[in-house]
Enzyme design. Structure first.
Site, PDB file in Angstrom:
ATOM      1  N   GLN A  97      -3.606 -12.238  14.543  1.00 41.54           N
ATOM      2  CA  GLN A  97      -2.995 -11.058  14.095  1.00 41.54           C
ATOM      3  C   GLN A  97      -1.666 -11.246  13.243  1.00 41.54           C
ATOM      4  O   GLN A  97      -1.074 -10.415  12.790  1.00 41.54           O
ATOM      5  CB  GLN A  97      -2.532 -10.185  15.365  1.00 41.54           C
ATOM      6  N   HIS A 159      -0.135  -9.268  19.096  1.00 43.10           N
ATOM      7  CA  HIS A 159       0.753  -8.157  19.442  1.00 43.10           C
ATOM      8  C   HIS A 159       2.132  -8.731  19.086  1.00 43.10           C
ATOM      9  O   HIS A 159       2.982  -9.016  19.873  1.00 43.10           O
ATOM     10  CB  HIS A 159       0.690  -7.949  21.198  1.00 43.10           C
ATOM     11  N   GLU A 253      -1.289   5.437  22.046  1.00 39.68           N
ATOM     12  CA  GLU A 253      -0.451   6.648  22.229  1.00 39.68           C
ATOM     13  C   GLU A 253       0.347   7.123  20.745  1.00 39.68           C
ATOM     14  O   GLU A 253       0.664   6.092  20.001  1.00 39.68           O
ATOM     15  CB  GLU A 253       0.748   6.031  23.080  1.00 39.68           C
ATOM     16  N   TYR A 263       8.822   3.661  27.816  1.00 37.46           N
ATOM     17  CA  TYR A 263       7.401   4.470  27.514  1.00 37.46           C
ATOM     18  C   TYR A 263       6.328   4.034  28.272  1.00 37.46           C
ATOM     19  O   TYR A 263       5.274   4.312  28.202  1.00 37.46           O
ATOM     20  CB  TYR A 263       7.146   4.340  25.906  1.00 37.46           C
TER      21      TYR A 263
END
Length: 384
Positions: A97, A159, A253, A263
């Protein structure tokens, strides 16, 4: 709550998640009704032949800059892709990624010519998310420098976050991820895992960051407790900051982002681990953790790219969220009323396209990047 207490509670929650046995996915789908009003949309391919395009910026005069995750910055001029990539781009770690991520112009670009790039830097065994600033002149980045590097030093290629947004006060927000294998660190304010940082244009911590006074906290952290934020946008009319983040198996989300807030990841999540086990026994956010405006369950749409529609071409979309979906292979239009998600429409759902980014053009039309080896730039306009 002290940082050490927060961190230990995260570890305890993670431990509970690990002890939970793999379970059947009995979570109920969270569906929203179709919007009452919409627009017929015409879709046009402007450019193809892009290699996993990731970010898009509009230059004054009509040219566009597009990042390719593999490490190239491309120029689109007069509706065609310029063959030679833009020079002066930093060396990136193109791993899984990782790679070259977002491209954003400074608010005063016409005077300063400043461009900001986010990218993965380092090696497979030691890497970070970094921010690069340079001056753009006719197909070249000049006087470029890395102005900020995350304190993560992680392994693997997953990530990184990587979205950039300028706030009204001239500071910028940069989103980050939890590194996938390091999710408990998203509750640790002594590093950048799972955070959104707020920076000055030279990469230094912006003044007024609400967590800067906490013992051991990094001064540039704006919010924390995120999994992997790949969409952020600031409403030009209200100034409200919105962002979305990837869940694991479900639990994506959409959030209103407010400085100093936690969060919840991984203490509170509706998502399941990829094994099918619960990550945490807690799905309700309570007072300590900020709850999302919208969750996608039971399956992940894998959101990437976020724009808030403000323009004249699609008047019925005014104030709506436009969200790209990679796994969901659609462009989601989420209708917001009084801070709540009340309706949702899936555009491009029959095209089989992974949507990586979405932007509102200077002409009020919607521009979309598809995440493929032969990726494309699409333009959405009213069909009538």
């Amino acid at each position: 709550m002290a940082i050490t207490a927060i961190y230990r509670s995260a570890l305890a929650a993670a431990g509970l998640g690990l002890l939970a046995a793999a379970c059947a996915d009995n979570r109920e789908a969270v569906e929203l009704p179709e919007p009452a009003t919409g627009h017929a949309v015409s879709v046009e391919t402007l450019v193809d032949g892009l290699e996993h395009p990731w970010g898009l910026a509009f230059l004054p005069g009509g040219d566009m800059l597009v990042t390719e995750r593999t490490g190239q910055l491309r120029l689109i001029r007069d509706g065609a892709l310029v063959e030679a990539p833009v020079s002066g781009v930093p060396e990136v770690l193109a791993l899984s990624q990782g790679g070259l991520f977002d491209v954003v112009l400074a608010p005063d670009f016409e005077e300063t010519r400043e461009v900001y790039l986010s990218f993965a830097s380092g090696t497979a065994r030691s890497n970070n998310t970094a921010l690069y600033r340079a001056r753009y002149e006719d197909g070249a980045l000049l006087d470029g420098e890395v102005i900020w590097t995350s304190q993560m030093d992680k392994t693997g290629g997953a990530h990184f976050g990587g979205r950039i947004a300028f706030m009204g006060d001239g500071t910028l927000l940069l989103t980050l991820g939890d590194g996938f294998e390091f999710r408990e660190e998203a509750q640790n304010l002594a590093n950048h895992f799972g955070a959104i940082v707020r920076l000055n244009r030279d990469g230094s911590p912006a003044s007024g960051n609400p967590l800067a006074g906490e013992d051991g906290a990094l001064a540039d952290i704006w919010t924390y407790g995120h999994r992997n934020v790949q969409g952020i946008a600031i409403d030009p009319e209200t100034g409200v900051v919105w962002a979305h983040e990837h869940g694991p198996r479900g639990g994506d989300e959409l959030n209103i982002i407010e400085g100093g807030h936690n969060y919840g990841w991984p203490i509170v999540t509706s998502g399941l681990d990829y094994s099918g086990a619960r990550i945490s026994p807690f799905a309700e956010h309570g007072d300590e953790y900020t709850a999302p405006v919208r969750e996608w369950l039971p399956n992940s749409i894998a959101p990437s790219g976020l724009a808030i529609y403000r323009g004249g071409a699609f008047p019925n979309w005014n104030g709506d969220m436009l969200i790209g979906a990679l796994a969901g292979q659609a462009l989601h239009r989420v209708v917001i009323a009084d801070g709540e998600a009340v309706a949702e429409e899936k555009l491009l759902a029959d095209e089989g396209l992974r949507i990586r980014d979405v932007r509102i053009g200077l002409d009020g039309l919607v521009y979309v990047l598809t995440d493929h080896a032969n990726g494309a730039l699409l333009r959405l306009s009213p069909a009538d």
